[in-house]
Design an enzyme around this catalytic site. Structure first.
Site, PDB file in Angstrom:
ATOM      1  N   ASP A   8       2.430   4.031   6.735  1.00  0.00           N
ATOM      2  CA  ASP A   8       1.636   3.666   5.550  1.00  0.00           C
ATOM      3  C   ASP A   8       1.639   4.722   4.428  1.00  0.00           C
ATOM      4  OD1 ASP A   8       1.140   1.659   7.334  1.00  0.00           O
ATOM      5  OD2 ASP A   8      -1.036   1.676   7.143  1.00  0.00           O
ATOM      6  N   ASP A  46       1.169  -1.259   5.057  1.00  0.00           N
ATOM      7  CA  ASP A  46      -0.037  -2.082   5.050  1.00  0.00           C
ATOM      8  C   ASP A  46       0.199  -3.151   3.975  1.00  0.00           C
ATOM      9  OD1 ASP A  46      -2.466  -2.152   6.480  1.00  0.00           O
ATOM     10  OD2 ASP A  46      -3.603  -1.347   4.780  1.00  0.00           O
ATOM     11  N   HIS A  48      -1.505  -6.564   2.684  1.00  0.00           N
ATOM     12  CA  HIS A  48      -2.581  -7.550   2.770  1.00  0.00           C
ATOM     13  C   HIS A  48      -2.496  -8.630   1.691  1.00  0.00           C
ATOM     14  CE1 HIS A  48      -4.501  -4.923   5.629  1.00  0.00           C
ATOM     15  NE2 HIS A  48      -4.775  -3.969   4.746  1.00  0.00           N
ATOM     16  N   HIS A  81      -7.055  -2.974  -1.207  1.00  0.00           N
ATOM     17  CA  HIS A  81      -5.925  -2.021  -1.185  1.00  0.00           C
ATOM     18  C   HIS A  81      -4.677  -2.703  -0.645  1.00  0.00           C
ATOM     19  CE1 HIS A  81      -7.442  -1.929   2.961  1.00  0.00           C
ATOM     20  NE2 HIS A  81      -6.210  -1.600   3.298  1.00  0.00           N
ATOM     21  N   LYS A 106       2.362  -5.080   8.089  1.00  0.00           N
ATOM     22  CA  LYS A 106       1.243  -5.450   8.966  1.00  0.00           C
ATOM     23  C   LYS A 106       0.025  -5.764   8.113  1.00  0.00           C
ATOM     24  CE  LYS A 106       0.160  -0.572   9.326  1.00  0.00           C
ATOM     25  NZ  LYS A 106      -1.205  -0.603   8.774  1.00  0.00           N
ATOM     26  N   CYS A 151      -4.574   4.281  10.808  1.00  0.00           N
ATOM     27  CA  CYS A 151      -3.279   3.687  11.157  1.00  0.00           C
ATOM     28  C   CYS A 151      -2.394   4.626  11.954  1.00  0.00           C
ATOM     29  CB  CYS A 151      -2.595   3.185   9.896  1.00  0.00           C
ATOM     30  SG  CYS A 151      -3.525   1.782   9.211  1.00  0.00           S
TER      31      CYS A 151
END
Ligand code: VGL
Ligand code: ZN
Length: 399
Positions: A8, A46, A48, A81, A106, A151
């Site tokens: 990340d 990351d 989202h 984020h 992810k 993470c």
């Protein structure tokens, strides 16, 4: 084999980002340097959707860093984020990404958070990272990145669980520290579980383990190599090729024509040659090789050589890297034609007629090397933008 896991390292986790990790940017130079010590580098990201359940903004009345329950799991709420397709979700601008073999994303499921790079927080879905590492014969992983207490921690713990020998490179990580000792507790927890906690300085002492490589055939000039599931050609004792975009004082482009055995056809190419063993280390030695090859093939000596670009000549087929040079200040001193048996015809083609000339050769059944067009692109774009070409330092041709 050993792999480096970059966890990340994304813009939103750097100072100024949406979920800034204190000193998050400090991991970047270390991570860049570490990459050179591993033959396999993987990153996690990351990733989202805007409606993700870990965002406080998606829970009316809730604030970032409060605790809730999300689909039966405890969940810390975060500021918005790493939203897919945004600048904040991209890998950090300063991170070298040319050697990253794959990026595993992810946190895409709105109802599940995913701290680990291997599984979501409920261990319901795998990202594919574990399988992929195993298919690449990885047995040992080195974890670094952001954030130590989220993470990085969950990635390292899952790596252990999956049976990888797992190292944490502490100075290449930074944490959030919502509570003042979260980072040290996370490190203790990893160490307790069996993660070996180390520093980048220790990693730099280790030899680089080359990937499993088999030479399927070793010829006089070429080897056929297998690395993992991939087969490719490699030249013996040579580490690159120089392609020379040469234009005479009369604005004529030098092209060479020869019969090429692998393709059973006459071809049109830029003058070119291999860059030997000792070369590749400095721009000058590459330029020297280019100057020598130009003289051998065309009979021209070049006063200036300027590197235009470099890249892979055929990245699936061969390990070769080509360096494209522009040669100017040309003076004819011999007939050229290559070393014995090469039987090269040198063409001097007026620049303005190059495209028509190439089209005619193509119609006649010759194969045109696409790098010829790459060379023409540089000649044409340097005129359009009026870029002043810098002369390279010169010295007499070798031999
Ligand atoms: C992370 C909080 C939320 C991390 C990701 O990369 O450590 N932390 N999402
Ligand atoms: Zn997240």
């Amino acid at each position: 084999m050993k792999a480096l896991l970059l966890v990340d390292i994304q813009n939103d986790f750097l100072p100024g980002g949406a979920l800034a990790v204190p000193e998050g940017d400090r991991v970047i130079p270390v991570a860049n340097k570490l990459q050179g010590r591993f033959s396999l580098v993987v990153a996690t990201q990351d990733w989202h959707p805007a409606n993700h359940g870990s965002f406080a903004a998606n829970h009316p009345g809730k604030k970032p860093f409060e605790q809730i329950e999300l689909n039966g799991l405890p969940q810390t709420l975060w500021p918005v984020h790493c939203v897919q397709q945004t600048k904040g979700a991209e890998l950090a601008s300063g991170l070298d990404s040319g050697r990253i073999a794959r990026v595993f994303r992810k946190g895409a499921d709105p109802g599940l958070d995913s701290y680990s790079g291997f599984f979501d927080n409920g261990h319901r879905l795998a990202t594919g990272l574990g399988e992929w590492l195993k298919s690449n014969e990885v047995t040992e992983v080195y974890v670094c990145g952001l954030a130590t207490d989220y993470c990085v921690k969950f990635t390292a713990l899952d790596a252990l669980r999956l049976g990888f020998k797992t190292h944490l490179i502490l100075d290449a990580c930074r944490g959030v520290n919502l509570r003042p000792d979260d980072i040290s507790r996370a490190v203790d927890e990893m160490a307790q579980a069996g993660v070996s906690v180390t520093q980048s300085g220790e990693v730099f002492k280790n030899p680089v383990t080359p990937p499993l490589r088999t030479t399927l055939f070793a010829g006089k000039f070429l080897s056929l190599v297998r690395e993992g599931h991939w087969e490719y050609a490699e030249r013996v004792k040579v580490n690159g090729a120089a392609i020379i975009v040469a234009v005479t004082e009369e604005e004529k482009l030098l092209l060479v024509e020869q019969y090429r055995i692998p393709v059973h056809a006459r071809t049109i190419e830029m003058p070119a040659g291999i860059i030997g063993d000792e070369c590749g280390t400095t721009a000058e030695s590459n330029a020297e090789a280019a100057r020598r090859e130009l003289l051998e093939e065309t009979g021209y000596i070049a006063e200036h050589l300027e590197e235009l670009t470099r890249g892979a000549s055929s990245s699936g087929l061969a390990s070769e890297i080509v360096v494209l040079f522009r040669a100017t200040g040309l003076r004819r001193v011999s007939n050229g034609g290559g070393v014995e048996h090469e039987e090269i015809t040198v063409h001097e083609v007026p620049l303005g007629e190059a495209h028509d000339w190439l089209a005619a050769k193509s119609r006649a059944g010759l194969l045109i090397d696409p790098k010829v067009y790459a060379g023409l692109y540089f000649l044409e774009s340097s005129r359009i933008s009026g870029v002043a070409l810098q002369p390279m330092p010169t010295s007499p041709p070798a031999g």
